[in-house]
Design a protein around this motif. Structure first.
Motif, PDB file in Angstrom:
ATOM      1  N   PRO A  66     -10.349   8.339   1.746  1.00  0.00           N
ATOM      2  CA  PRO A  66      -9.272   7.220   1.277  1.00  0.00           C
ATOM      3  C   PRO A  66      -7.698   7.774   1.273  1.00  0.00           C
ATOM      4  CG  PRO A  66     -11.462   7.628  -0.006  1.00  0.00           C
ATOM      5  CD  PRO A  66     -11.322   8.699   1.017  1.00  0.00           C
ATOM      6  N   ALA A 195     -12.078   6.098  -3.365  1.00  0.00           N
ATOM      7  CA  ALA A 195     -12.399   5.334  -2.895  1.00  0.00           C
ATOM      8  C   ALA A 195     -12.556   3.995  -4.088  1.00  0.00           C
ATOM      9  CB  ALA A 195     -13.951   5.396  -2.523  1.00  0.00           C
ATOM     10  N   GLY A 196     -12.152   3.002  -3.949  1.00  0.00           N
ATOM     11  CA  GLY A 196     -12.376   2.021  -4.638  1.00  0.00           C
ATOM     12  C   GLY A 196     -11.088   1.586  -5.491  1.00  0.00           C
ATOM     13  N   TYR A 198      -7.882   1.929  -3.402  1.00  0.00           N
ATOM     14  CA  TYR A 198      -6.973   2.045  -2.278  1.00  0.00           C
ATOM     15  C   TYR A 198      -6.943   0.990  -1.049  1.00  0.00           C
ATOM     16  CZ  TYR A 198      -9.829   3.416   1.385  1.00  0.00           C
ATOM     17  OH  TYR A 198     -10.846   3.610   2.668  1.00  0.00           O
ATOM     18  N   GLU A 199      -8.056   0.315  -1.484  1.00  0.00           N
ATOM     19  CA  GLU A 199      -8.405  -0.720  -0.372  1.00  0.00           C
ATOM     20  C   GLU A 199      -7.507  -1.978  -0.187  1.00  0.00           C
ATOM     21  OE1 GLU A 199     -12.036   1.788  -1.294  1.00  0.00           O
ATOM     22  OE2 GLU A 199     -10.683   0.516  -2.348  1.00  0.00           O
ATOM     23  N   TYR A 200      -6.676  -2.219  -1.221  1.00  0.00           N
ATOM     24  CA  TYR A 200      -5.741  -3.338  -1.275  1.00  0.00           C
ATOM     25  C   TYR A 200      -4.635  -2.887  -0.040  1.00  0.00           C
ATOM     26  CZ  TYR A 200      -7.896  -5.617  -4.820  1.00  0.00           C
ATOM     27  OH  TYR A 200      -8.797  -6.656  -5.585  1.00  0.00           O
ATOM     28  N   TRP A 202      -5.009  -2.242   2.929  1.00  0.00           N
ATOM     29  CA  TRP A 202      -5.337  -2.746   4.065  1.00  0.00           C
ATOM     30  C   TRP A 202      -4.750  -3.813   4.448  1.00  0.00           C
ATOM     31  CZ3 TRP A 202      -7.181   0.009   8.021  1.00  0.00           C
ATOM     32  CH2 TRP A 202      -8.065   0.830   7.709  1.00  0.00           C
TER      33      TRP A 202
END
Length: 338
Positions: A66, A195-196, A198-200, A202
């Motif tokens: 991540p 994880a959990g 940083y996904e935004y 994208w």
């Protein structure tokens, strides 16, 4: 009437223009290999021994992967926003750090914390995006009314506005006893990325795609309002769209990572020196070099005083300030001496 021209010179000029606008060239492929190599080094850089511990692979996918992905997406976002801002303002010294946009994002984060104790990441991102958009529009309206449009006056106005907003944020943070929010935001770091969380980032891929769609119109806007309107471009609407895309990218980075100074200044200037000002052909280069720059700075931040970690904003700010001064000196240099 028959035109007199030298076929060899004309063909050579056309070839250079065609070659410059090509994306998949040998230098670009080499740059991709270098960035991938930096990404691999980042994956295996850190104090925790992922190969000697039982939970090493778990930690590898929870933290290392991540973090490296966040580095790539963030580097592309900040470099890309700098390129767009420089194009539509016709100024090489403009980027989110020198326009006050990043300070407005910090003020938005503070407001969210004041209104919603313990806000979610989505709320923080929303506040940062809204305030980034407001701040960027205020900057554009301000410079539109300033008649003296030298290359130095525009970033000075932005730095002045940013300083005022930063002072307001600091005062509010102290008054409401939330100075830790401001301090945490000013220290841009990837140490908390996992994880959990940083996904935004994208969403930045979508922003990049939209900027690529508007690339030709943004390039025309970079020629000036009068020229853009004469070519059929709705200048004001385009500026709103560009500012919205900039606000989304800056707001997401500010909420997830924090303040990353000068990245949007360094990379677009380096690319423009060699490739000109065509946004469509420069955008892949800017994103790629932005990825490599932030990844290299993060690797340095993790190894310079190992086992401790220096905030990446410190390394990036040090390098960026030197490049900023170099660009200022280069612009002040008389043309006959260049």
């Amino acid at each position: 009437m028959q035109k007199n021209f030298i076929p060899g010179i004309e063909n050579g000029s056309q070839y250079r223009i065609y070659n410059q606008n090509k994306i998949w060239t040998k230098p670009f492929i080499l740059a991709i290999i270098v960035v991938i190599s930096l990404g691999i080094v980042s994956l295996f850089t850190g104090v925790y021994d992922i190969r000697g511990q039982e939970d090493g692979m778990d930690m590898f996918f929870i933290t290392r992967v991540p973090r490296t992905v966040a580095l790539m997406l963030t580097g592309a976002a900040m470099a890309m926003t700098g390129l767009v801002m420089q194009l539509i303002t016709q100024n090489r010294l403009v980027e989110p750090t020198t326009t006050g946009t990043i300070e407005w994002a910090g003020l938005g984060l503070l407001f969210v914390y004041l209104l919603f104790p313990g806000p979610t990441l989505v709320l923080r991102m929303t506040g940062a995006i809204i305030f980034s958009f407001i701040g960027t529009m205020i900057f554009f309206l301000f410079i539109k009314r300033v008649r003296l449009r030298s290359s130095l006056i525009v970033p000075i106005i932005g730095l002045m506005l940013g300083a005022v907003i930063s002072a307001v944020s600091t005062f509010m943070g102290l008054f409401f006893q939330m100075s830790q929010v401001i301090e945490g935001w000013f220290v841009g770091s990837f140490s908390s990325v996992q994880a959990g969380r940083y996904e935004y980032l994208w969403i930045i891929v979508v922003v990049t795609f939209l900027i690529f769609i508007y690339a030709n119109r943004l390039t025309l806007a970079g020629l000036g309002e009068d020229v853009a309107k004469s070519l059929g471009v709705n200048f004001n609407t385009l500026i709103l769209v560009a500012n919205g895309l900039i606000a989304v990218a800056v707001g997401i980075v500010a909420a997830v990572i924090g303040n990353l100074p000068f990245l949007g200044l360094i990379v677009p200037n380096i690319v423009s020196m060699f490739r000109g000002d065509d946004l469509r052909s420069n955008l892949p280069w800017v994103c790629l070099i932005g990825m490599g720059t932030i990844t290299l700075c993060d690797i340095i931040s993790r190894t310079i005083i190992i086992p401790f970690e220096v905030p990446v904003s410190l390394i990036l700010g040090s390098v960026g300030s030197v490049v900023f001064i170099a660009i200022l000196l280069r612009q002040r240099k008389p043309r006959r001496q260049r």
